[in-house]
Design a protein around this motif. Structure first.
Motif, PDB file in Angstrom:
ATOM      1  N   VAL A  62      64.188  26.596  62.458  1.00 37.08           N
ATOM      2  CA  VAL A  62      65.603  27.372  61.665  1.00 37.08           C
ATOM      3  C   VAL A  62      66.287  28.203  62.803  1.00 37.08           C
ATOM      4  N   CYS A  63      65.581  29.070  63.380  1.00 35.51           N
ATOM      5  CA  CYS A  63      66.291  29.833  64.435  1.00 35.51           C
ATOM      6  C   CYS A  63      66.955  28.892  65.261  1.00 35.51           C
ATOM      7  N   ILE A  64      66.495  28.034  65.778  1.00 37.01           N
ATOM      8  CA  ILE A  64      67.221  26.961  66.776  1.00 37.01           C
ATOM      9  C   ILE A  64      68.198  26.300  66.203  1.00 37.01           C
ATOM     10  N   LEU A  65      68.080  25.643  64.957  1.00 35.29           N
ATOM     11  CA  LEU A  65      69.252  25.177  64.169  1.00 35.29           C
ATOM     12  C   LEU A  65      70.304  25.824  63.771  1.00 35.29           C
ATOM     13  N   THR A  66      70.232  27.254  63.219  1.00 40.11           N
ATOM     14  CA  THR A  66      71.001  28.098  62.922  1.00 40.11           C
ATOM     15  C   THR A  66      71.678  28.504  64.084  1.00 40.11           C
ATOM     16  N   GLY A  67      71.177  28.882  65.267  1.00 36.23           N
ATOM     17  CA  GLY A  67      71.830  29.403  66.389  1.00 36.23           C
ATOM     18  C   GLY A  67      72.600  28.373  67.201  1.00 36.23           C
ATOM     19  N   ILE A 125      63.664  29.706  72.119  1.00 38.36           N
ATOM     20  CA  ILE A 125      64.459  29.317  71.112  1.00 38.36           C
ATOM     21  C   ILE A 125      65.883  29.668  71.848  1.00 38.36           C
ATOM     22  N   ASP A 126      65.866  30.761  72.858  1.00 37.37           N
ATOM     23  CA  ASP A 126      67.335  30.805  73.456  1.00 37.37           C
ATOM     24  C   ASP A 126      67.551  29.562  74.353  1.00 37.37           C
ATOM     25  N   LEU A 127      66.451  28.981  74.993  1.00 36.32           N
ATOM     26  CA  LEU A 127      66.808  27.799  76.005  1.00 36.32           C
ATOM     27  C   LEU A 127      67.089  26.495  75.137  1.00 36.32           C
ATOM     28  N   CYS A 128      66.537  26.479  73.990  1.00 34.03           N
ATOM     29  CA  CYS A 128      67.081  25.226  73.146  1.00 34.03           C
ATOM     30  C   CYS A 128      68.165  25.396  72.673  1.00 34.03           C
ATOM     31  N   ILE A 129      68.714  26.672  72.135  1.00 29.58           N
ATOM     32  CA  ILE A 129      69.920  26.648  71.583  1.00 29.58           C
ATOM     33  C   ILE A 129      71.142  26.437  72.674  1.00 29.58           C
ATOM     34  N   ALA A 130      70.948  26.899  73.812  1.00 29.45           N
ATOM     35  CA  ALA A 130      71.914  26.820  74.957  1.00 29.45           C
ATOM     36  C   ALA A 130      71.977  25.139  75.235  1.00 29.45           C
ATOM     37  N   ALA A 131      70.820  24.613  75.336  1.00 32.56           N
ATOM     38  CA  ALA A 131      70.836  23.023  75.573  1.00 32.56           C
ATOM     39  C   ALA A 131      71.277  22.350  74.594  1.00 32.56           C
ATOM     40  N   ILE A 132      71.299  22.610  73.408  1.00 36.44           N
ATOM     41  CA  ILE A 132      71.792  21.614  72.270  1.00 36.44           C
ATOM     42  C   ILE A 132      73.299  22.188  71.945  1.00 36.44           C
ATOM     43  N   GLN A 133      73.677  23.341  72.423  1.00 37.98           N
ATOM     44  CA  GLN A 133      75.106  23.559  72.319  1.00 37.98           C
ATOM     45  C   GLN A 133      75.811  22.810  73.594  1.00 37.98           C
ATOM     46  N   GLU A 134      75.198  22.318  74.555  1.00 38.13           N
ATOM     47  CA  GLU A 134      75.841  21.626  75.717  1.00 38.13           C
ATOM     48  C   GLU A 134      75.843  20.090  75.315  1.00 38.13           C
ATOM     49  N   MET A 135      74.974  19.605  74.080  1.00 35.02           N
ATOM     50  CA  MET A 135      74.740  18.281  73.927  1.00 35.02           C
ATOM     51  C   MET A 135      76.290  17.815  73.892  1.00 35.02           C
ATOM     52  N   LYS A 136      76.140  16.419  73.983  1.00 40.04           N
ATOM     53  CA  LYS A 136      77.432  15.486  73.817  1.00 40.04           C
ATOM     54  C   LYS A 136      77.862  15.499  72.098  1.00 40.04           C
ATOM     55  N   PRO A 137      78.897  15.688  71.928  1.00 44.99           N
ATOM     56  CA  PRO A 137      79.368  15.322  70.338  1.00 44.99           C
ATOM     57  C   PRO A 137      78.707  14.105  69.819  1.00 44.99           C
ATOM     58  N   ILE A 138      78.142  14.270  68.659  1.00 47.65           N
ATOM     59  CA  ILE A 138      77.552  12.962  67.874  1.00 47.65           C
ATOM     60  C   ILE A 138      78.697  12.622  66.870  1.00 47.65           C
ATOM     61  N   GLU A 139      79.121  11.672  67.223  1.00 46.53           N
ATOM     62  CA  GLU A 139      80.307  10.876  66.199  1.00 46.53           C
ATOM     63  C   GLU A 139      79.829  10.496  65.123  1.00 46.53           C
ATOM     64  N   LYS A 140      80.554  10.156  64.129  1.00 45.31           N
ATOM     65  CA  LYS A 140      80.317   9.609  62.615  1.00 45.31           C
ATOM     66  C   LYS A 140      79.929   8.100  62.878  1.00 45.31           C
TER      67      LYS A 140
END
Length: 333
Positions: free
Chosen positions: A179-184, A108-123
């Motif tokens: 859920v933990c990954i998405l909320t975190g 969960i911690d690894l996924c949260i950190a990696a998703i936070q570094e993900m490039k912004p997803i534009e509209k």
């Protein structure tokens, strides 16, 4: 990349002579792609593999192969019966089951950190273009864009997909973990911008982190001595090669030609052929599957390398491309 950066890339391609004033591809662009020599400013270097892949997709929208170069691929019996290849195959041929041991909190911690570094997803943006087509007996058909409009796609009544179920189906993780990954990660605004893109990106990130975390936490066990991939299956393969297009001659593998799916695979195959430390190798057929916690997996290559008098067997897990920043990942035994 986003719209603004994409426009900037388009203008740079135009300035470099890669596309003409009618937005058509020039011979310079085709030559640059073929020679791995696409020249762009430093701003676009982090995106270069993805840019090349997208340009290739447009250049090869209707791939036409030269039928005069078509050749049936034959089994190389000298390699297939070679002692080193038989030893290689005997080590990898058995079908297996697995057990898993890993720390879900760490995942969960690894996924949260990696998703936070993900490039912004534009509209999602809709680009509307109006063009004029002129037909002339001398110059042929000429198309010219006369107007263009760009607008964000907004729907007040748009129903968002069930992101938890989607990710659960793609990763086999529990709903609680998802859920933990998405909320975190605190990136759900990106989900609203482009739900499908968000699900694709996040699923890839979770699967990547699972692979990295599971590599030391998965134990495989033979189903039994009678459950294995027989070496004779190679003789049932029906393969067609297009010389100088998707195949290179081979002297170290069970076939007289290696078929490749990408430029990266082509470079790997050539390296295996010319590296004196590689004694024998095989591009694993699609029927060679390994069950893993994230689904059935078909590794790209298996090879035997002899160095300093010691032989090692390697699986090359992935050589399809370089979008994740890795040209190929290996696992040794």
């Amino acid at each position: 990349m986003g719209y603004d950066l994409s426009v900037k890339l388009y203008e740079e391609l135009k300035q470099n002579g890669y596309i003409d004033k009618h937005s058509m591809v020039t011979s310079e662009l085709k030559k640059a792609i073929e020679n791995y020599d696409l020249r762009l400013s430093s701003e676009f270097q982090p995106w270069l593999p993805a840019i090349v892949k997208e340009i290739k997709r447009h250049l090869q929208a209707l791939p036409i192969k030269d039928g005069t170069k078509k050749k049936k691929v034959h089994v190389n019996m000298a390699v297939l019966n070679q002692e080193k290849f038989r030893q290689l195959w005997d080590k990898i041929k058995y079908k297996t089951v697995y057990s898993v041991d890993f720390d879900s909190e760490q995942l969960i911690d690894l996924c949260i950190a990696a998703i936070q570094e993900m490039k912004p997803i534009e509209k999602i943006r809709i680009v509307s273009r109006k063009g004029r087509v002129e037909i002339d007996h001398v110059t042929g058909v000429q198309a010219q864009v006369v107007s263009e409009k760009v607008e964000d796609y907004v729907s007040l009544h748009h129903t968002l997909p069930d992101v938890i179920t989607e990710l659960q189906n793609r990763t086999n993780l529990t709903r609680k973990t998802i859920v933990c990954i998405l909320t975190g990660c605190k990136r759900l605004d990106d989900f609203k911008n482009n739900p499908q893109k968000f699900i694709e990106e996040v699923a890839n990130i979770i699967q990547r982190q699972m692979r990295l975390l599971l590599k030391d936490g998965v134990k495989y066990y033979k189903i039994g001595d009678d459950a294995y991939y027989a070496v004779e299956l190679f003789q049932n393969e029906e393969l067609l090669a297009y010389l100088n297009d998707n195949a290179i001659p081979s002297e170290k593998s069970p076939f007289d030609h290696i078929l490749y799916d990408s430029d990266v695979e082509e470079r790997f195959a050539k390296r295996f052929e010319h590296d004196e430390n590689v004694k024998v190798y095989v591009k694993l057929p699609s029927w060679f599957k390994i069950d893993t916690p994230i689904g059935s997996y078909n590794p790209d290559w298996a090879l035997v390398i002899e160095k300093d008098g010691e032989e090692k067997l390697y699986f090359v897990l992935e050589t399809k491309g370089q979008e994740t920043g890795m040209g190929g990942r290996t696992a040794s035994r």
